[in-house]
Design an enzyme around this catalytic site. Structure first.
Site, PDB file in Angstrom:
ATOM      1  N   HIS A  96       1.506   4.003  -1.660  1.00 20.35           N
ATOM      2  CA  HIS A  96       1.223   2.558  -1.625  1.00 20.35           C
ATOM      3  C   HIS A  96       2.415   1.815  -2.263  1.00 20.35           C
ATOM      4  O   HIS A  96       2.306   1.256  -3.354  1.00 20.35           O
ATOM      5  CB  HIS A  96      -0.079   2.272  -2.372  1.00 20.35           C
ATOM      6  CG  HIS A  96      -0.709   0.948  -2.049  1.00 20.35           C
ATOM      7  ND1 HIS A  96      -0.119   0.013  -1.219  1.00 20.35           N
ATOM      8  CD2 HIS A  96      -1.889   0.394  -2.452  1.00 20.35           C
ATOM      9  CE1 HIS A  96      -0.904  -1.042  -1.127  1.00 20.35           C
ATOM     10  NE2 HIS A  96      -1.973  -0.846  -1.856  1.00 20.35           N
ATOM     11  N   ASP A 120      -7.521   3.128 -11.173  1.00 19.87           N
ATOM     12  CA  ASP A 120      -7.881   2.802  -9.786  1.00 19.87           C
ATOM     13  C   ASP A 120      -9.263   3.404  -9.536  1.00 19.87           C
ATOM     14  O   ASP A 120      -9.730   4.238 -10.327  1.00 19.87           O
ATOM     15  CB  ASP A 120      -6.823   3.405  -8.835  1.00 19.87           C
ATOM     16  CG  ASP A 120      -7.014   2.975  -7.378  1.00 19.87           C
ATOM     17  OD1 ASP A 120      -7.850   2.086  -7.104  1.00 19.87           O
ATOM     18  OD2 ASP A 120      -6.318   3.547  -6.504  1.00 19.87           O
ATOM     19  N   CYS A 129      -5.030  -1.911  -9.442  1.00 18.93           N
ATOM     20  CA  CYS A 129      -4.564  -2.435  -8.156  1.00 18.93           C
ATOM     21  C   CYS A 129      -5.650  -3.228  -7.436  1.00 18.93           C
ATOM     22  O   CYS A 129      -5.340  -4.030  -6.547  1.00 18.93           O
ATOM     23  CB  CYS A 129      -4.078  -1.293  -7.277  1.00 18.93           C
ATOM     24  SG  CYS A 129      -5.276   0.043  -7.123  1.00 18.93           S
ATOM     25  N   GLN A 132       2.273  -1.959  -3.464  1.00 22.05           N
ATOM     26  CA  GLN A 132       1.502  -2.100  -4.701  1.00 22.05           C
ATOM     27  C   GLN A 132       2.367  -1.725  -5.907  1.00 22.05           C
ATOM     28  O   GLN A 132       2.392  -2.439  -6.910  1.00 22.05           O
ATOM     29  CB  GLN A 132       0.258  -1.205  -4.643  1.00 22.05           C
ATOM     30  CG  GLN A 132      -0.627  -1.312  -5.867  1.00 22.05           C
ATOM     31  CD  GLN A 132      -1.259  -2.684  -6.005  1.00 22.05           C
ATOM     32  OE1 GLN A 132      -1.885  -3.185  -5.086  1.00 22.05           O
ATOM     33  NE2 GLN A 132      -1.090  -3.312  -7.174  1.00 22.05           N
ATOM     34  N   ARG A 146      -1.096  -0.321   7.576  1.00 20.52           N
ATOM     35  CA  ARG A 146      -2.008   0.364   6.649  1.00 20.52           C
ATOM     36  C   ARG A 146      -2.746   1.410   7.457  1.00 20.52           C
ATOM     37  O   ARG A 146      -3.587   1.075   8.306  1.00 20.52           O
ATOM     38  CB  ARG A 146      -2.980  -0.621   6.006  1.00 20.52           C
ATOM     39  CG  ARG A 146      -4.110   0.064   5.269  1.00 20.52           C
ATOM     40  CD  ARG A 146      -4.891  -0.832   4.358  1.00 20.52           C
ATOM     41  NE  ARG A 146      -4.119  -1.196   3.189  1.00 20.52           N
ATOM     42  CZ  ARG A 146      -4.632  -1.714   2.068  1.00 20.52           C
ATOM     43  NH1 ARG A 146      -5.930  -1.929   1.977  1.00 20.52           N
ATOM     44  NH2 ARG A 146      -3.856  -2.025   1.058  1.00 20.52           N
ATOM     45  N   ARG A 155       1.466  -9.365  -5.600  1.00 23.58           N
ATOM     46  CA  ARG A 155       1.495  -8.780  -4.257  1.00 23.58           C
ATOM     47  C   ARG A 155       2.064  -9.806  -3.261  1.00 23.58           C
ATOM     48  O   ARG A 155       2.777  -9.454  -2.325  1.00 23.58           O
ATOM     49  CB  ARG A 155       0.093  -8.348  -3.819  1.00 23.58           C
ATOM     50  CG  ARG A 155      -0.494  -7.148  -4.558  1.00 23.58           C
ATOM     51  CD  ARG A 155       0.288  -5.879  -4.285  1.00 23.58           C
ATOM     52  NE  ARG A 155       0.450  -5.644  -2.866  1.00 23.58           N
ATOM     53  CZ  ARG A 155      -0.439  -5.020  -2.089  1.00 23.58           C
ATOM     54  NH1 ARG A 155      -1.552  -4.533  -2.612  1.00 23.58           N
ATOM     55  NH2 ARG A 155      -0.211  -4.831  -0.805  1.00 23.58           N
TER      56      ARG A 155
HETATM   57  N1   CP Z   1      -4.630  -3.238  -3.870  1.00 19.66           N
HETATM   58  C1   CP Z   1      -4.806  -3.368  -2.537  1.00 19.66           C
HETATM   59  O1   CP Z   1      -4.072  -2.792  -1.724  1.00 19.66           O
HETATM   60  O2   CP Z   1      -5.830  -4.202  -2.208  1.00 19.66           O
HETATM   61  P1   CP Z   1      -6.473  -4.295  -0.749  1.00 19.66           P
HETATM   62  O3   CP Z   1      -7.027  -2.922  -0.414  1.00 19.66           O
HETATM   63  O4   CP Z   1      -7.548  -5.336  -0.853  1.00 19.66           O
HETATM   64  O5   CP Z   1      -5.404  -4.677   0.220  1.00 19.66           O
END
Ligand code: CP
Length: 309
Positions: A132, A226, A266, A135, A105, A294
Site C-alpha cells: 500500500h 491496522d 491508516c 498510504q 486497487r 492521503r
Molecule cells: N487507508 C485506506 O486505504 O483507506 P480506504 O480503504 O478507505 O481507501
C-alpha cells in the site's frame, strides 16, 4: 533533483530516498499553497480501478485530480473486470489513448505490475494484497510533520504483517526511519518484502525488525496499527481477534512509547479491537492528519508523474 515524470508507483522499492523526499516536499507545498497548483493538470484524466472497497483512496483519488483542474473516471469490476473481459495489455493500450494516469486497487500485485509493464502512462498502486505505497507516503508525511524529519525516528507497527506494514518497511528503509513490526507468530511480514527492505536500509541505516513482543513499542516515536483482518480475510476475523488481542493498542500499550509519541492508523478502524477509543481520540493521535495527507500525496503523485517535478 529527481524527475518522476512518466514513472510508476507500483512497489516504491524501485524509488530512491531522494525520490521520496522530493515527492513529500511537493505534497507539503500542495498542502500549504494549494492555489499555486490550481489548473496544473487542466484537461488531464485519471482512470481509477477498484476491486475492493474504499473511502479515503477513492475520494482523494477523484477529488485530488478535480482540485488540480482535471477529472477522474472510476471503474469497478461490475463494469468490467480488468484481465477477464479483455487482456490487461489491451486495457492498457486503450486507457493510454484517453487518460494520463492509471490508479489500481486490486487483490493481485501482479495485475498492477502487468499494467505498469504495458501502459505508456504512469500506473499508481492504490493497494494490493502485498503493498500500500500511497498510504506509506502519507504516513511518512505525517511523521515528518510531527518530528521535522524521518531519519533516526522509530515507528512501531503493532498488528498483522500486512500490506500496510510491508510498505512502511519500504518507506522506512528509503528514508532512514526505523520500523519494528510487532505481532503474533504466524502473521510476520512477507519475507521477500522484508529482505528487499533490509537491502535498501543498508544505505540509510534504518533498523527493520519483527518481534512478537508487544513491549517492543518501548520508546517508539510513532505507534501504528491496522485492522486485524484485512479486506478479503473477513472469514478469519474471529480467530484473529483472539490471537491479536494482546496487541491491542490501548492506553497501557501506547503509554510505553516515547512521551511525545504519535498514534497512527491508516483507517478504517475497528474501535475496541486493534485500538481503543482512548488512543484513537488521544491528543497525540494523528489519524485524521494521515487521512488528510492521503489527498496531498495523491495530488503530488499526479503532478510529479504526469508533469514532472
Ligand atoms: N487507508 C485506506 O486505504 O483507506 P480506504 O480503504 O478507505 O481507501
Amino acid at each position: 533533483m529527481p524527475n518522476l515524470k512518466g514513472r510508476d508507483l507500483v512497489a516504491l522499492w524501485d524509488w530512491s530516498g531522494e525520490d521520496v523526499s522530493a515527492l513529500l516536499d511537493l505534497a507539503d507545498a500542495l498542502k500549504r499553497k494549494p492555489g499555486e497548483y490550481q489548473g496544473a493538470l487542466a484537461g488531464r484524466t485519471a482512470f481509477l480501478y477498484f476491486e475492493k472497497p474504499s473511502l479515503r483512496t477513492r475520494v482523494t483519488g477523484e477529488a485530488g485530480m478535480i482540485q488540480l483542474g482535471g477529472g477522474a473516471v472510476t471503474q469497478t469490476p461490475e463494469m468490467g473486470r480488468i484481465g477477464v473481459r479483455e487482456t490487461v495489455a489491451d486495457v492498457a493500450r486503450n486507457l493510454e489513448r484517453w487518460c494520463d494516469v492509471i490508479g489500481m486497487r486490486t487483490f493481485s500485485q501482479a495485475l498492477v505490475e502487468q499494467m505498469a509493464a504495458t501502459a505508456r502512462i504512469p500506473v499508481i498502486n492504490l493497494l494490493t494484497d502485498l503493498l500500500h505505497p500511497c498510504q506509506a507516503l502519507a504516513d511518512a508525511m505525517t511523521v515528518r510533520e510531527a518530528f521535522g524529519e524521518l531519519a533516526g525516528r522509530r515507528l512501531a507497527f503493532v498488528g498483522d504483517g500486512n500490506n500496510v506494514a510491508h510498505s512502511l518497511l519500504v518507506v522506512g528503509a528509503l528514508t532512514g526511519m526505523s520500523v519494528t513490526v510487532i505481532g503474533p507468530r504466524g502473521f510476520e511480514p512477507n519475507l521477500r518484502v522484508f529482505d528487499r527492505a533490509r537491502e535498501l536500509a543498508a544505505a540509510t541505516g534504518a533498523a527493520l525488525a519483527y518481534t512478537d513482543d508487544p513491549a517492543a513499542v518501548e520508546g517508539a516515536d510513532a505507534v501504528y496499527t491496522d485492522v486485524w483482518a484485512s479486506m478479503g480475510q473477513e472469514k478469519e476475523a474471529e480467530q484473529r481477534r483472539r490471537l491479536f488481542m494482546p496487541y491491542q493498542v490501548n492506553a497501557a500499550l501506547f503509554g510505553r512509547a516515547s512521551a511525545d509519541a504519535i498514534f497512527l492508523h491508516c483507517l478504517p478502524a475497528h474501535r475496541g479491537e486493534e485500538v481503543t477509543d482512548e488512543v484513537a481520540d488521544h491528543e497525540r493521535s494523528r489519524i485524521f492528519d494521515q487521512a488528510e495527507n492521503r489527498l496531498h500525496v495523491i495530488k503530488a503523485l499526479y503532478v510529479a508523474l504526469i508533469n514532472g517535478l
